[in-house]
Design an enzyme around this catalytic site. Structure first.
Site: not given
Length: 265
Positions: A16, A54, A112, A229, A253
């Protein structure tokens, strides 16, 4: 490596886009772009978003057939990854069998693999006691563990896993929201991070970003931002992709962490 068989992803594992504006305006601009793409006017209600962390690890796809873990593969180039099933089977937090009654015929879980900071430090301390090489950092430790040729080495590494999405699915009534998907995965016994929320509009995204940024140092694992999202899966699908990245999601970020270093020589 030739020792790992190639796995072609039926549903590509695409990255993404990253919002490099680390301030509140990064979330606001994402909301503006999504609303514009959906053709929503200024008077339209606020959009519902799913917000999550993230993670800083290695992306993995877990393929469950009739509830049994049949294959695990790395992202690779997004189209083709590597079969790392034997190594992933050694990760205790990843279930080898889904729980519950309404098990899907086929369920590919994307998530992840990572190493928590306490586990990383404990492992390195043990390695030093044995006069063996220590790992450089948690992210490299996780990635290197998954791509070991000997599963016994992977089994010694303290790895964790969190799911964040789906790949190929059949024989299962898909929930109508991303938040619903994560809740369903959790009921199947798949680890999903508790630090997630469903919120409304840019204000909700800004608040989540600020809350997680304040919590960042207290988390037992590394993150470098948050992910937004569009929660409604039908709306998300209608947005499509641009440059092979979904328009319904973005990684926001955090400011880079800075430390003072003294040069001794």
């Amino acid at each position: 490596l030739p020792e790992f068989a190639a796995v072609r992803h039926a549903v590509p594992m695409l990255s993404i886009k990253t919002e490099t504006d680390t301030g509140p305006s990064g979330a606001i601009h994402f909301d503006i772009r999504v609303r514009r793409a959906l053709g929503l006017g200024e008077d339209a209600p606020a959009l519902e978003y799913a917000a999550e962390l993230k993670f800083d690890g290695l992306a993995i796809s877990l393929r469950y057939e009739a509830g049994i873990l049949a294959r695990a593969a790395t992202r690779g180039d997004g189209e083709t990854g590597e079969d790392v099933t034997q190594n992933v089977r050694t990760i205790h937090r990843i279930p080898l069998r889904l729980r519950g009654a309404a098990i899907p015929e086929l369920l590919e879980v994307r998530g992840e693999v990572f190493m928590s900071r306490p586990d990383f430090e404990h492992y390195n301390a043990r390695q030093r006691e044995r006069n063996k090489p220590a790992l450089v950092n948690p992210r490299n430790g996780a990635a290197g563990s998954i791509r070991q040729l000997d599963p016994k080495i992977s089994a010694e590494r303290p790895l964790s896993f969190y799911a964040y999405g789906l790949g190929e699915v059949s024989g299962w009534p898909l929930p109508d929201s991303h938040g619903g998907v994560l809740d369903a995965l959790e009921k199947f016994g798949i680890p999903v991070c508790e630090h997630r929320t469903v919120t409304l509009g840019a204000d909700g995204l800004v608040a989540f970003h600020a809350r997680i940024l304040a919590l960042r140092d207290a988390l037992p694992f590394d993150i470098d931002g948050v992910v937004y999202k569009v929660n409604d899966l039908a709306q998300a699908a209608s947005l499509g992709f641009v440059s092979r990245a979904p328009r319904f999601a973005i990684a926001h970020k955090f400011p880079a962490e800075e430390m003072i270093t003294e040069v001794l020589g």
